[in-house]
Motif scaffolding. Sequence first.
Motif, short mmCIF file in Angstrom:
data_model
loop_
_atom_site.label_atom_id
_atom_site.label_comp_id
_atom_site.label_asym_id
_atom_site.label_seq_id
_atom_site.Cartn_x
_atom_site.Cartn_y
_atom_site.Cartn_z
N ARG A 301 0.81 -1.19 0.00
CA ARG A 301 0.01 -0.09 -0.10
C ARG A 301 1.11 1.34 0.06
O ARG A 301 0.54 2.47 -0.55
N HIS A 302 2.04 1.24 0.83
CA HIS A 302 2.90 2.38 0.58
C HIS A 302 3.72 2.81 -0.62
O HIS A 302 3.35 3.69 -0.96
N PRO A 303 4.15 1.75 -1.51
CA PRO A 303 4.48 2.12 -2.77
C PRO A 303 3.49 2.56 -3.61
O PRO A 303 3.48 3.48 -4.68
N VAL A 304 2.23 2.03 -3.46
CA VAL A 304 0.98 2.27 -4.45
C VAL A 304 0.83 3.69 -4.35
O VAL A 304 0.40 4.52 -5.16
N ARG A 305 0.60 4.05 -2.89
CA ARG A 305 0.23 5.19 -2.54
C ARG A 305 1.29 6.40 -3.24
O ARG A 305 0.99 7.44 -3.48
N ASN A 306 2.63 5.73 -3.28
CA ASN A 306 3.75 6.72 -3.69
C ASN A 306 3.44 6.83 -5.15
O ASN A 306 3.86 8.02 -5.72
N LEU A 307 3.16 5.80 -5.86
CA LEU A 307 3.03 5.93 -7.15
C LEU A 307 2.18 6.87 -7.63
O LEU A 307 2.21 7.55 -8.72
N LEU A 308 0.91 6.84 -6.82
CA LEU A 308 -0.23 7.70 -7.11
C LEU A 308 -0.02 9.22 -6.72
O LEU A 308 -0.65 9.89 -7.06
N SER A 309 1.01 9.45 -6.01
CA SER A 309 1.28 10.78 -5.58
C SER A 309 1.84 11.59 -6.52
O SER A 309 2.83 11.34 -7.22
N ARG A 310 1.65 13.09 -6.46
CA ARG A 310 2.21 13.88 -7.63
C ARG A 310 3.59 14.09 -7.01
O ARG A 310 4.53 14.80 -7.67
N ARG A 311 3.76 13.93 -5.54
CA ARG A 311 5.10 13.98 -5.00
C ARG A 311 6.01 12.89 -5.02
O ARG A 311 6.44 12.35 -4.21
N GLN A 312 6.00 11.86 -6.09
CA GLN A 312 6.45 10.52 -5.93
C GLN A 312 7.89 10.81 -5.52
O GLN A 312 8.70 11.37 -6.02
N ALA A 313 8.26 9.85 -4.64
CA ALA A 313 9.69 9.70 -4.15
C ALA A 313 10.34 8.61 -4.94
O ALA A 313 9.77 7.58 -5.36
N MET A 314 11.68 8.45 -5.09
CA MET A 314 12.56 7.97 -5.75
C MET A 314 13.18 6.75 -4.49
O MET A 314 13.87 7.59 -3.79
N ASN A 315 13.15 5.37 -4.95
CA ASN A 315 14.28 4.73 -4.21
C ASN A 315 14.03 5.00 -2.83
O ASN A 315 15.03 5.37 -1.94
N ARG A 316 12.80 4.64 -2.09
CA ARG A 316 12.56 4.70 -1.05
C ARG A 316 11.98 3.41 -0.16
O ARG A 316 11.45 2.48 -0.77
N SER A 317 12.60 3.01 1.04
CA SER A 317 12.16 1.75 1.73
C SER A 317 11.27 2.35 2.88
O SER A 317 11.28 3.13 3.48
N PHE A 318 10.08 1.38 2.90
CA PHE A 318 9.01 1.63 3.83
C PHE A 318 9.13 1.11 5.16
O PHE A 318 8.10 1.01 5.80
N ASP A 319 9.99 0.01 5.34
CA ASP A 319 10.18 -0.66 6.26
C ASP A 319 11.38 -1.19 6.55
O ASP A 319 12.30 -1.11 5.59
N PHE A 321 13.19 -3.76 7.04
CA PHE A 321 13.78 -5.18 6.50
C PHE A 321 13.57 -5.09 4.83
O PHE A 321 13.82 -6.04 4.11
N HIS A 322 13.12 -3.83 4.15
CA HIS A 322 13.28 -3.50 2.88
C HIS A 322 12.60 -4.74 2.01
O HIS A 322 12.81 -4.99 0.88
N LEU A 323 11.29 -4.97 2.56
CA LEU A 323 10.65 -6.04 1.94
C LEU A 323 9.72 -5.66 0.69
O LEU A 323 9.56 -6.33 -0.19
N VAL A 324 9.27 -4.34 0.96
CA VAL A 324 8.46 -3.91 -0.28
C VAL A 324 8.95 -2.21 -0.35
O VAL A 324 8.75 -1.47 0.38
N ASN A 325 9.31 -1.85 -1.56
CA ASN A 325 10.04 -0.51 -1.74
C ASN A 325 9.43 0.20 -3.00
O ASN A 325 8.66 -0.45 -3.67
N THR A 326 9.84 1.46 -3.05
CA THR A 326 9.57 2.23 -4.41
C THR A 326 10.82 2.70 -5.03
O THR A 326 12.13 2.75 -4.46
N TYR A 327 10.78 2.54 -6.24
CA TYR A 327 12.16 2.68 -7.17
C TYR A 327 11.85 3.75 -8.22
O TYR A 327 10.76 4.34 -8.50
N GLY A 328 12.90 4.24 -8.67
CA GLY A 328 12.71 5.13 -9.84
C GLY A 328 14.26 5.90 -10.04
O GLY A 328 15.06 5.85 -9.02
N ALA A 329 14.42 6.48 -11.03
CA ALA A 329 15.80 7.15 -11.33
C ALA A 329 15.65 8.12 -12.35
O ALA A 329 14.83 8.15 -13.27
N PHE A 330 16.45 9.26 -12.51
CA PHE A 330 16.52 10.13 -13.30
C PHE A 330 15.31 11.06 -13.72
O PHE A 330 14.92 11.36 -14.92
N GLY A 331 14.63 11.27 -12.60
CA GLY A 331 13.53 12.16 -12.62
C GLY A 331 13.91 13.57 -13.07
O GLY A 331 13.35 14.38 -13.95
#
Length: 474
Positions: A301-319, A321-331
């Motif tokens: 739910r955290h990465p999905v919320r980040n994907l939908l956000s206009r303030r999308q963050a790159m390469n962030r871990s939400f826990d 243990f790095h189990l589910v993260n958000t990615y992206g590069a060269f914005g």
Amino acid sequence: MEWFTAPDYWLSRIVFQRGLAGLYLVAFLSAALQFRALIGEHGMLPVPEYVRRVPARAAPSLFQWRYSDRLFAAVAWGGAGLALAMAAGAGDAVPLPVSMLLWLLLWGLYLSIVNVGQTWYSFGWESLLLETGFLAVLLGNDDTGPPVPVLFLLRWLLFRVEFGAGLIKIRGDRCWRDLTCLYHHHETQPMPGPLSWFFHHLPRPLHKVECAANHVVQLGVPVLLFTPQPVATVAAGLMVATQLWLVLSGNFAWLNWLTIVLALSAMDGSLVTGAHPQPEAPLWYVVVVCAATALVLVLSRHPVRNLLSRRQAMNRSFDAFHLVNTYGAFGTVGRIRDEIVVEGTDDPRPHPGTVWKEYGFKGKPGDPHRMPRPFAPYHLRLDWLMWFAALSPGYARDWFGPFVERLLAGDRDTLRLLRHNPFPDAPPTHVRARLYRYRYTTWRELRTTGAWWHRRLLREYLPPVRLRETAWRR
């Protein structure tokens, strides 16, 4: 439980697991060969100081309970040995529970390293390796068919990697929308490869085609991963082709290779070899996989919320243990390239006529006549951080001073991170750093001078400094 396994993906699982083990091997070797100067007991950002400040719940790691350079070396080299064994097929030569424990051990050992690695381990591909490695624990071995829920989670991860990278671009720098980012990217990327100069000099209309194709592959193709075969295989193949193009055009550690490995897991191996009957999954395994799948979906739910956000963050871990993260590069893509050149002298008192000798780095641009080298998937952590330091001194606030101190002290571990030490007999008396503006030479300049880069001095980055004995000892 026919619904639970997908025997047609037995070959995809083998290729995925062996490829992932190979990347684990590279990651552990990168840690083993570089840690003493970076995060060792006498490193630039020592682990013992870090774990005193950060509680175990925020950064779970074996080293929260005890740290020594010898223990870290044992973990890194032990992880490399285990990864090599898994790449050779050890996971299929043991019972299913043992295989899962071995994959879990690989994940746990690397998590222990990443969670104390600080700035040196702040890259998105560290979290991507851990998230992929956790899913590999659940993928099983030859004792059962590949579980459908885990195959789905691997595609979900690949979707987030590609779609997240596409969104961060289309929402970010305007040059991605007008298809001109690749006019600059090959020249300003963190660590160019041997072909980057040639990619930069491709015709500009071709750069626009590259940019448009990138948007299609990252924003459109990922949706096709969830369609029936062979469409999903074709979609994964397009991603593999795009990633291989990136491998040729730059050095991005294991990011591209890990994305390729993920894409291979989405390909239907039966299209090549046919079905391969495998034993039915035991009940305990079904329960474990279903529970882990539910956990990953809840955490998503955290990465999905980040994907939908206009303030999308790159390469962030939400826990932790790095189990589910958000990615992206060269914005954002830089239009200019600045580089820090570090120099030393053995002159007791520098003056206008002092001769300064330049330190050579392995991967980052330095000598204009030196062609960039291929290093990926190996990760040169110091070289990457030097690129960030040239963007802003704020990125280097914690480690650049200790780096210079170790050059002044002639620290062997630090010097091993470099390609060339101009003071092999005794350390310099003074070290300075200067900021240069780099650009690729033209075809004519390359033919006449043999130089791949042209550089001009911008300003002083660090004035000449001597060794501060108390700081070095501390």
